[in-house]
Scaffold this active site. Structure first.
Site, PDB file in Angstrom:
ATOM      1  N   TYR A 146       0.814  -1.215   0.000  1.00 20.38           N
ATOM      2  CA  TYR A 146       0.000   0.000   0.000  1.00 20.38           C
ATOM      3  C   TYR A 146       0.850   1.270   0.000  1.00 20.38           C
ATOM      4  CZ  TYR A 146      -4.529  -2.183   0.861  1.00 20.38           C
ATOM      5  OH  TYR A 146      -5.680  -2.891   0.745  1.00 20.38           O
ATOM      6  N   LYS A 195       3.593 -15.357   2.934  1.00 22.08           N
ATOM      7  CA  LYS A 195       3.814 -16.120   1.695  1.00 22.08           C
ATOM      8  C   LYS A 195       5.322 -16.369   1.621  1.00 22.08           C
ATOM      9  CE  LYS A 195       2.420 -17.973  -2.186  1.00 22.08           C
ATOM     10  NZ  LYS A 195       1.543 -19.165  -2.239  1.00 22.08           N
ATOM     11  N   ASP A 227      -2.421 -18.440   0.992  1.00 25.04           N
ATOM     12  CA  ASP A 227      -3.400 -19.155   0.154  1.00 25.04           C
ATOM     13  C   ASP A 227      -4.088 -20.251   0.975  1.00 25.04           C
ATOM     14  OD1 ASP A 227      -0.891 -20.343   0.249  1.00 25.04           O
ATOM     15  OD2 ASP A 227      -0.864 -20.977  -1.850  1.00 25.04           O
ATOM     16  N   ASP A 251      -6.053  -7.175   4.191  1.00 21.49           N
ATOM     17  CA  ASP A 251      -7.182  -6.562   3.489  1.00 21.49           C
ATOM     18  C   ASP A 251      -8.071  -7.658   2.922  1.00 21.49           C
ATOM     19  OD1 ASP A 251      -8.736  -4.525   2.241  1.00 21.49           O
ATOM     20  OD2 ASP A 251      -7.726  -4.971   0.338  1.00 21.49           O
ATOM     21  N   ASP A 255     -11.876  -9.324   4.557  1.00 18.12           N
ATOM     22  CA  ASP A 255     -13.148  -9.359   3.827  1.00 18.12           C
ATOM     23  C   ASP A 255     -13.702 -10.784   3.815  1.00 18.12           C
ATOM     24  OD1 ASP A 255     -13.165  -6.655   3.162  1.00 18.12           O
ATOM     25  OD2 ASP A 255     -13.786  -7.043   1.097  1.00 18.12           O
TER      26      ASP A 255
HETATM   27  C1  IPM Z   1     -10.227  -1.475   3.905  1.00 20.92           C
HETATM   28  C2  IPM Z   1     -10.472  -0.903   2.547  1.00 20.92           C
HETATM   29  C3  IPM Z   1      -9.313   0.032   2.216  1.00 20.92           C
HETATM   30  C4  IPM Z   1      -8.051  -0.806   2.211  1.00 20.92           C
HETATM   31  C5  IPM Z   1      -9.497   0.793   0.885  1.00 20.92           C
HETATM   32  C6  IPM Z   1     -10.775   1.612   0.904  1.00 20.92           C
HETATM   33  C7  IPM Z   1      -8.316   1.631   0.550  1.00 20.92           C
HETATM   34  O1  IPM Z   1     -10.622  -1.918   1.615  1.00 20.92           O
HETATM   35  O2  IPM Z   1     -10.164  -0.691   4.881  1.00 20.92           O
HETATM   36  O3  IPM Z   1     -10.088  -2.694   4.014  1.00 20.92           O
HETATM   37  O4  IPM Z   1      -7.761  -1.479   1.222  1.00 20.92           O
HETATM   38  O5  IPM Z   1      -7.359  -0.787   3.215  1.00 20.92           O
HETATM   39 MG    MG Z   2     -10.631  -3.875   2.427  1.00 24.97          MG
END
Ligand code: IPM
Ligand code: MG
Length: 363
Positions: A146, A195, A227, A251, A255
């Site tokens: 990032y 990884k 993975d 990240d 999710d």
């Molecule tokens: C999160 C989001 C952010 C990230 C984006 C909006 C830049 O996906 O907070 O997980 O990737 O960190």
């Molecule tokens: Mg995210």
């Protein structure tokens, strides 16, 4: 006690859900005789519309002077919103990344919990759910891909894009310590995800995690390739307690973890630096498709406010109060659309906030 909170409503459903979180905080303030003083800060698309950039220096200053930051969500529809016709450094997300970096918020805590009351919303089979799961993803937030150098250029008629992934041992050590510290307060198990079969940065990660682990003899830890971890999260999520990982992997895995709980609208997050200061936001995004309709689930933001009370203000009892109120309200059958099930009572964003306030105040 009095606390100054910088509030970033943001974009999409952000303003609606933040409003409910403030309402709940005000109920807590009333009950326990605290004062929460809010200063509103623009970030993301809301800031672009006013200032032409997603985060101003003044906005950063307001956040720095506060005791904590409470945020809704930022960003819009990436294919249709004019914000995404701007150069990448001027888009809504750039504001959030700049804020994380400016405030040195390197430790991102993302709990992924399967609420008993919401088991039916979990997409996994019953035999996989077992006794449920409750994990904490500890994601490094200010390094790695990032924040590495990046460029796009054309060489000999061929477009080439480059992003770099760099970590130094200090960056790894401080997040690893945070991961083990939090494991000590939970079931004392850390899964460090990397990884290391491919990346140098992951091999350094592993080495430093092993050094840090020596200071925590009570914590059992393991290394897992990213993975495999992605697979294990749907195969046997109950095996995880603390998942410690770098920025990009965190990240993606967070999710995934939130989806397996079936209730992304419920999950909070905290981003901390090495003081008590933190930024608190729901794990979900700005859901521009349902913005302004009064149907968004405010619970993730409200639970993020509870994390703020716990981690930044040391108000554990007050935080418990909010978390228990959420459970009570779920038990009583109230649901926003995202977690609605047969036989439950469907409520909107504002109604959900109102019911929580009543529960907290015992009305
Ligand atoms: C999160 C989001 C952010 C990230 C984006 C909006 C830049 O996906 O907070 O997980 O990737 O960190
Ligand atoms: Mg995210």
């Amino acid at each position: 006690m009095k606390f100054n909170i910088a509030v970033i409503p943001g974009d999409g459903i952000g303003p609606e859900i933040v409003k409910e979180a403030k309402k709940v905080l005000d109920a807590v303030a009333k009950k326990y005789d605290h004062v929460f003083d809010y200063t509103e800060v623009l970030m993301g698309g809301a800031s672009i519309d006013v200032h032409g950039i997603p985060l101003t220096d003044e906005a950063i200053e307001v956040c720095k002077k506060s005791d904590a930051v409470l945020m809704g969500s930022i960003g819009g529809n990436t294919s249709t919103s004019p914000w995404y016709r701007l150069s990448p450094d001027k888009r809504p997300e750039a504001g959030l990344l700049k804020l994380r970096k400016s405030l040195n918020l390197f430790a991102n805590l993302r709990p992924a919990v399967l609420y008993d009351e919401l088991k039916g919303a979990c997409p996994l089979k019953e035999e996989i759910i077992g006794d449920g799961f409750d994990m904490m993803i500890m994601r490094e937030l200010t390094g790695g891909l990032y924040f590495g150098e990046r460029s796009t250029k054309e060489e000999n008629g061929v477009m080439t894009a480059h992003d770099s992934l760099t970590y130094n041992e200090n960056e790894i050590r401080r997040i690893a310590k945070r991961g083990f510290d939090i494991a000590m307060k939970r079931s004392k198990k850390v899964t460090s995800v990397d990884k290391a079969n491919v990346l140098d940065s992951s091999r350094l990660w592993r080495k430093v995690v092993e050094e840090v682990a020596k200071d925590y003899p009570e914590v059992t830890y393991e290394h897992m390739l990213v993975d495999n971890c992605a697979m294990q999260l749907v195969k046997n999520p109950g095996q995880f307690d603390v998942i410690l990982t770098e920025n990009m992997f965190g990240d993606i895995l967070s999710d995934e973890a939130s989806m397996v709980t079936g209730s992304i609208g419920m999950l909070a997050s905290a981003s901390l630096n090495d003081t008590k200061f933190g930024l608190y936001e729901p794990s979900h995004g700005s859901a521009p498709d349902i913005a302004g309709q009064g149907i968004a689930n405010p619970l993730a933001t409200i639970l993020s406010a509870a994390m703020m009370l716990r981690y930044s203000f040391d108000l554990d009892k007050e935080a418990d109060d909010i978390e228990n109120a959420v459970k009570t309200v779920l038990k009583a059958g109230y649901r926003t659309g995202d977690i609605m099930q047969d036989g439950k009572t469907s409520v909107g964003t504002v109604e959900m906030g109102d019911i929580l306030v009543k529960t907290i105040l015992g009305e």
